[in-house]
Design a protein around this motif. Sequence first.
Motif, PDB file in Angstrom:
ATOM      1  N   HIS A   1       0.811  -1.216   0.000  1.00  0.00           N
ATOM      2  CA  HIS A   1       0.000   0.000   0.000  1.00  0.00           C
ATOM      3  C   HIS A   1       0.849   1.272   0.000  1.00  0.00           C
ATOM      4  CE1 HIS A   1      -3.782  -2.101   0.279  1.00  0.00           C
ATOM      5  NE2 HIS A   1      -3.269  -2.865   1.228  1.00  0.00           N
ATOM      6  N   PHE A   2       2.160   1.118  -0.098  1.00  0.00           N
ATOM      7  CA  PHE A   2       3.022   2.299  -0.234  1.00  0.00           C
ATOM      8  C   PHE A   2       2.703   2.952  -1.577  1.00  0.00           C
ATOM      9  CE2 PHE A   2       7.071   1.371   2.516  1.00  0.00           C
ATOM     10  CZ  PHE A   2       6.263   1.217   3.627  1.00  0.00           C
ATOM     11  N   PRO A   3       2.825   4.297  -1.671  1.00  0.00           N
ATOM     12  CA  PRO A   3       2.632   4.918  -2.984  1.00  0.00           C
ATOM     13  C   PRO A   3       3.654   4.366  -3.983  1.00  0.00           C
ATOM     14  CG  PRO A   3       3.283   6.545  -1.312  1.00  0.00           C
ATOM     15  CD  PRO A   3       3.151   5.245  -0.617  1.00  0.00           C
TER      16      PRO A   3
ATOM     17  N   ARG B   1      -7.322  -1.677   2.824  1.00  0.00           N
ATOM     18  CA  ARG B   1      -6.472  -0.563   2.418  1.00  0.00           C
ATOM     19  C   ARG B   1      -6.559   0.576   3.445  1.00  0.00           C
ATOM     20  NH1 ARG B   1      -3.688   1.825  -1.526  1.00  0.00           N
ATOM     21  NH2 ARG B   1      -3.996   4.040  -1.695  1.00  0.00           N
ATOM     22  N   THR B   2      -7.782   0.885   3.868  1.00  0.00           N
ATOM     23  CA  THR B   2      -7.976   1.939   4.859  1.00  0.00           C
ATOM     24  C   THR B   2      -7.224   1.609   6.148  1.00  0.00           C
ATOM     25  OG1 THR B   2     -10.173   2.202   3.938  1.00  0.00           O
ATOM     26  CG2 THR B   2      -9.763   3.311   6.019  1.00  0.00           C
TER      27      THR B   2
ATOM     28  N   LEU C   1      -3.448   2.062   5.607  1.00  0.00           N
ATOM     29  CA  LEU C   1      -3.078   3.476   5.515  1.00  0.00           C
ATOM     30  C   LEU C   1      -3.138   4.144   6.885  1.00  0.00           C
ATOM     31  CD1 LEU C   1      -4.694   4.572   2.107  1.00  0.00           C
ATOM     32  CD2 LEU C   1      -2.325   3.907   2.589  1.00  0.00           C
ATOM     33  N   GLU C   2      -4.112   3.741   7.692  1.00  0.00           N
ATOM     34  CA  GLU C   2      -4.203   4.258   9.067  1.00  0.00           C
ATOM     35  C   GLU C   2      -2.971   3.857   9.874  1.00  0.00           C
ATOM     36  OE1 GLU C   2      -8.983   4.187   9.714  1.00  0.00           O
ATOM     37  OE2 GLU C   2      -7.767   2.931  11.063  1.00  0.00           O
TER      38      GLU C   2
ATOM     39  N   ILE D   1       0.000   3.165   8.728  1.00  0.00           N
ATOM     40  CA  ILE D   1       1.157   3.926   8.249  1.00  0.00           C
ATOM     41  C   ILE D   1       1.142   5.327   8.863  1.00  0.00           C
ATOM     42  CG2 ILE D   1       2.242   4.950   6.190  1.00  0.00           C
ATOM     43  CD1 ILE D   1       1.266   2.462   4.603  1.00  0.00           C
ATOM     44  N   GLU D   2      -0.025   5.955   8.810  1.00  0.00           N
ATOM     45  CA  GLU D   2      -0.200   7.305   9.360  1.00  0.00           C
ATOM     46  C   GLU D   2       0.171   7.338  10.849  1.00  0.00           C
ATOM     47  OE1 GLU D   2      -2.150   9.875   7.592  1.00  0.00           O
ATOM     48  OE2 GLU D   2      -1.716  11.260   9.250  1.00  0.00           O
TER      49      GLU D   2
ATOM     50  N   GLY E   1       4.195   7.809   9.088  1.00  0.00           N
ATOM     51  CA  GLY E   1       4.265   7.803   7.625  1.00  0.00           C
ATOM     52  C   GLY E   1       5.181   6.718   7.098  1.00  0.00           C
ATOM     53  N   ILE E   2       5.465   6.795   5.791  1.00  0.00           N
ATOM     54  CA  ILE E   2       6.268   5.754   5.143  1.00  0.00           C
ATOM     55  C   ILE E   2       7.640   5.630   5.816  1.00  0.00           C
ATOM     56  CG2 ILE E   2       7.321   5.033   2.949  1.00  0.00           C
ATOM     57  CD1 ILE E   2       4.344   5.084   2.640  1.00  0.00           C
TER      58      ILE E   2
END
Length: 254
Positions: free
Chosen positions: A99-101, A215-216, A219-220, A222-223, A227-228
Amino acid sequence: MRLGHLIRPHYANILLLSNTGEKLSTIGGKRADWYVEKNLAVELPPFEGYSRVLQLKFTPKNNLGNEFSLLVKHNQCVICGSPSELSLHHVIPYCIKRHFPSEKKEHTSEWCVLCCETCHIKAELPVRMLYKSLQDNLAQAFNNHPNVIFNHTLYRLFKLKKIGGAEYVEPEKLISWLASVSLNSLDQIPTDYPELEKLFLDRSESREETKRTKRTLVLEFIEQNGGIDGVKRIFRESFLAMKPQFLPKGFLEI
Ligand SMILES: [Zn+2]
């Protein structure tokens, strides 16, 4: 736990040169054979630790390889140096890294390292602790879907019937299980699995929804972990605590 081991060496260490002799990158055996077969490259005597050296007969569009891609990498456990029973360890679990950009996902091979079975198992334990709550939430996102619960209950009734039926479960429980799959009696449950499978509810429409939820959740995570770069740092530290003695240069850099 038994891990699947790599059959072929992970790093082929085949160097590709441009037609003017510049080092481009290291490539895999299949690609190397393909170049030779198509008469697009000639084989040169190996040097500098590379297993094979190929020179292209044409001018490639790509730029020169970076230091990392040209590195001769040894097929050994990065922790203890053992050359046997190797498998790839994802320093950042795949379910998170995927899920990393996309620009952060490129060139991430240095976040996968070779480990022998013993070291791999040891390395997984602290990683699991780091994202256990995320894993639990991901599993729940999957298991909580009504169709999954329905199929699961059917399967439970099927197993119950196999081991001898109603006397192995409290009557109230049996009634509630049957009711949740709209049946009245254990007699309605088939005795062979292919027949049972026909009663299963389709999960395909729920897949997209589950994917979005997962995915949500990632991302949560990671946040919440800076972050990354924060995530990279956390898993990197956890792995470095294993004191890898044979980590190739350029691996696990932030
Ligand atoms: Zn090892």
